[in-house]
Scaffold this active site. Structure first.
Site, PDB file in Angstrom:
ATOM      1  N   HIS A   1      35.986  35.221  28.126  1.00 44.69           N
ATOM      2  CA  HIS A   1      35.005  34.307  28.733  1.00 44.69           C
ATOM      3  C   HIS A   1      34.063  33.717  27.681  1.00 44.69           C
ATOM      4  O   HIS A   1      32.882  33.487  27.941  1.00 44.69           O
ATOM      5  CB  HIS A   1      34.177  35.006  29.817  1.00 44.69           C
ATOM      6  CG  HIS A   1      34.976  35.467  30.996  1.00 44.69           C
ATOM      7  ND1 HIS A   1      35.132  34.730  32.134  1.00 44.69           N
ATOM      8  CD2 HIS A   1      35.685  36.603  31.204  1.00 44.69           C
ATOM      9  CE1 HIS A   1      35.895  35.380  33.006  1.00 44.69           C
ATOM     10  NE2 HIS A   1      36.255  36.526  32.461  1.00 44.69           N
TER      11      HIS A   1
ATOM     12  N   ASN B   1      35.077  35.778  39.639  1.00 46.92           N
ATOM     13  CA  ASN B   1      36.001  34.752  39.151  1.00 46.92           C
ATOM     14  C   ASN B   1      36.250  33.729  40.247  1.00 46.92           C
ATOM     15  O   ASN B   1      35.831  33.921  41.392  1.00 46.92           O
ATOM     16  CB  ASN B   1      37.351  35.391  38.769  1.00 46.92           C
ATOM     17  CG  ASN B   1      37.312  36.033  37.375  1.00 46.92           C
ATOM     18  OD1 ASN B   1      36.412  35.789  36.574  1.00 46.92           O
ATOM     19  ND2 ASN B   1      38.312  36.845  37.097  1.00 46.92           N
TER      20      ASN B   1
END
Ligand code: HDE
Length: 735
Positions: free
Chosen positions: A113, A186
């Site tokens: 990420h 997510n």
């Protein structure tokens, strides 16, 4: 004789607009204000007074440029030298400090990420959960809690492009009155693996291969598919990442999911299981893969720019927070385990109850300070919210604190404003690198007998966080329960829930990715899994890959259930927007273009609160049929049609004569057509379509523009976003 040193005077850039400034080339709500002072001056440098002291003032009234020690600087352009041509002197403490600081600007990027973008906003409770959770944030309807949200891709490094085929992170920090709660989710409700011990392998396999360090931000390579094809538990997730969920049009058009089952705990200590959902009010929308590839070239910052522009334009993105609440008896009815993060609970079986809204209404002041330094930790929960025994969640609760220390360099990362709770913190933790909030007084331990005033904070058994008293009495084992063994049934359910066009995209994506895999045995092994999901899908992919024969189905621990019904909630197209609101129309203008048509398009776009940008042969803009000048936002080869949700070509005859043979213009229309977008065009624009080879194929979503009425009717249809039937005509894989 020593030469006179050369000094550079600050130059001025004019800020006032010239009187014949043309009309803006974009919707006014999108335009960024001009800076009132663009002089090259020290004003950009550090001007924050520590503790509100007034700045030393330079002769022009600006704050004086100082060193980090506050010493005023006389010359920031030239290092200190012995004579004009050197040598440069070590005693130049200003130069030394400036370079030293610069050399240390970077902190390690997130191991996953790394590429992300954040914004501030608030969460507003719309339905009380007081009976189910004692969390303060869920008590009072109408109350707002400040939040910071960071969206991200997973595999790419910090400088990678936005439209990678990838999962998107959707991490929210709620600054509640009882401390920070981080919901680190997510945009896909399931995950690749069931146990956190496999996470390093998964991430190693997905990242660039370690010897060659490519491909960047792609799963289309051998290592990823090798790992996945040996990990049947990933198959449900594979269906999601091969769908258009992995190439969202915007952060604003994605759902978010907490993924794991969590617990809510009420004042009586009763626990209810919960799955968290974010539902975008903007509706779901994704791009096509061919479009994504081109967006990455045209604007690698497509998603961050979109969020920045939307918030600065006053179009605040909004999501509903929904919960699926259930108890153990409900969980026991499934033959899968609610602790298994590769499973969903279909919304048709357990509806999502909306309890609040999230609004993002403020961009960051400083990317590094906020977006880069924000430290999410799944273990940041507040009284009333608790964990389950999901083995993936347990691993995450360990990992995130660890990673923050690595990245931010000190256990005092909680002192950084973006991470600090917005309520007082009181404990006896002390010291460490960069300690910014330091306790006062003599007492730094407890218990102590210094009394209430001097003795410092005390525990509160009533208000304090108490872990849910989950009972466990079992042997220590390294084992996966039987209830985690069905890897294909929900993968199949996802696939059959897609519209035919969405199923095609899943097959196309698999063919694309596996065609980048060099080893035929890996390609074939993947197809053997697909046979357990859907035979048609397996056959289509096998054909797309040119496999000589279908491999045998992979051995399955549990046979695929074929009785799970399709779920409408899983389709993007079925959950699209209600209108074109907030979307972008690209209006391609040429000199002499019909002014009335342009005005009508702008009016219709404004009416539905969408936005537009003008594309022109050059950035200086165009002069319309009535003599009005319109500035361009994009020159045609910098503003390809992939950047827009729909396009209109308001082109004059002279414009068409100029543009018909221009490659960038041809790409513009061919891509808009190939990507199934709605296209409006004046009759005079025809030669462009002829030269681009698509004039004979124009369909009902290619709308002639002859009058203001046509313009309004065209804009009215745009909420559909794509004319999907066209795709079957323009794609080899569909034939
Ligand atoms: Fe993460 N993950 N993760 N993850 N994750 C990180 O923490 C980890 C997982 C997610 O915008 C890291 O601060 C493990 C699932 C997001 O800053 C790290 C496992 C989900 C973000 C980490 C998972 C996520 C991260 C790296 C397997 C969806 C970005 C940098 C058990 C529910 C947060 C950091 C941000 C970031 C570990 C799996 C979401 C290394 C061990 C499942 C949105 O701690």
């Amino acid at each position: 004789m020593a030469k006179k040193p050369i000094t550079r005077k600050p130059s001025k850039t004019p800020t006032d607009l010239s009187p014949d400034q043309p009309l803006s080339g974009q919707s006014p709500r999108q335009a960024s204000p001009l800076p009132d002072d663009v002089e090259i001056s020290p004003s950009y440098a550090q001007v924050q007074g520590q503790g509100g002291e007034t700045h030393q003032t330079a002769t022009n009234g600006a704050p004086v440029l100082t060193t980090q020690q506050g010493v005023p600087v006389a010359d920031d352009q030239n290092s200190l030298k012995q004579g004009a041509r050197g040598p440069t002197l070590l005693e130049d403490f200003h130069f030394r400090e400036k370079i030293f600081h610069f050399d240390h600007e970077r902190i390690p990027e997130r191991v996953v990420h790394a590429r992300g973008y954040g914004a501030h906003g608030f969460f507003e409770l719309t339905e009380s959960l007081a009976d189910i959770s004692r969390a303060d944030i869920f008590q009072r309807v109408g109350e707002r809690t400040p939040v910071f949200v960071r969206f991200s891709t997973v595999a790419g490094s910090k400088g990678s492009f936005d439209l990678a085929r990838d999962v998107r992170g959707f991490a929210t920090k709620f600054y509640t009155k009882e401390g920070n709660w981080d919901l680190v989710g997510n945009n896909i409700p399931v995950f690749f693996i069931q146990d956190a011990i496999k996470f390093p392998d998964l991430v190693h396999a997905a990242k660039p291969e370690p010897d060659r360090m490519f491909p960047q931000a792609q799963t289309a390579h051998d290592n990823f598919w090798d790992f996945i094809s040996l990990t049947p538990e990933s198959m449900h997730m594979v269906m999601w990442i091969m769908s258009d969920r992995a190439i969202p049009r915007s952060f604003r058009t994605m759902e978010g999911f907490g993924v794991h089952s969590f617990r809510l705990v009420n004042t009586e200590g009763q626990s209810t299981f919960v799955k968290f959902h974010w539902k975008p009010k903007q509706g779901l929308q994704s791009v096509l893969w061919n479009e994504a590839v081109k967006i990455n070239g045209a604007d690698p910052d497509f998603h961050r720019r979109d969020l920045w522009d939307a918030i600065n334009g006053g179009d605040f993105p909004e999501w509903e927070l929904g919960v699926q609440l259930f108890d153990q008896a409900f969980a026991d009815k499934f033959d899968f385990d609610v602790l298994d993060a590769t499973k969903i609970i279909p919304e048709e079986i357990l509806p999502v109850r909306s309890i609040g809204r999230l609004v993002l209404d403020r961009v960051v002041d400083n990317f590094f300070a906020e977006t880069e330094q924000v430290a999410f930790c799944t273990q940041n929960v507040v009284p009333g919210i608790d964990f389950t025994n999901d083995p993936l969640l347990a691993g995450r609760n360990f990992s995130y604190l660890d990673t923050q220390l690595k990245r931010l360099g000190s256990p005092n990362f909680t002192h950084i404003p973006i991470n600090a709770p917005k309520i007082p913190v009181a404990n006896f933790q002390q010291d460490g690198h960069m300690a910014m909030t330091n306790p006062k007084g003599r007492v730094n331990y407890e218990p102590n007998s210094w009394g209430v005033t001097l003795g410092g904070p005390r525990e509160d058994p009533v208000r304090g966080f108490r872990s849910y008293a989950d009972e466990a009495d079992d042997a220590k084992l390294r084992i996966r329960p039987e209830s985690f063994a069905d890897h294909y049934s929900q993968a199949r359910q996802f696939y059959i829930s897609q519209l035919p066009i969405e199923q095609k995209h899943v097959a196309d994506a698999l063919v694309f990715e596996l065609s980048k895999v060099e080893r035929p045995d890996i390609r074939s092994r993947m197809v053997s899994h697909l046979r357990n999901i859907d035979e048609n899908l397996a056959a289509t992919v096998a054909e797309g890959l040119g496999l000589p024969q279908l491999p045998a189905p992979a051995q399955a621990a549990v046979a695929t259930r074929t009785d799970l019904p399709p779920s409408d909630a899983l389709s993007i197209v079925k959950n699209g927007p209600a209108s074109f609101r907030g979307r972008k129309l690209g209006i391609f203008l040429s000199d002499g273009a019909d002014a009335a048509l342009f005005a009508a398009l702008v009016k219709a776009i404004d009416k539905i609160e969408a936005i537009y940008e003008v594309i022109a042969p050059n950035i200086g803009g165009v002069t319309l049929s009535d003599g009005t000048k319109v500035a361009a936002k994009q020159k045609v080869d910098g503003g390809p049609s992939v950047l827009f949700d729909a396009v209109a070509l308001v082109i004059s005859e002279e414009g068409a004569a100029l543009l018909a043979t221009d490659a960038a213009t041809q790409d513009f229309v061919r891509d808009a057509f190939g990507h199934c977008k709605f296209i409006a065009l004046t009759a005079a624009a025809q030669p462009i379509f002829i030269k681009s080879g698509i004039a004979d194929d124009l369909d009902e979503a290619c709308i002639p523009l002859t009058s203001a009425k046509d313009a309004a009717a065209f804009v009215d249809q745009l909420g559909v976003l794509r004319h999907w039937p066209r795709e079957l005509k323009v794609d080899l894989d569909a034939k």
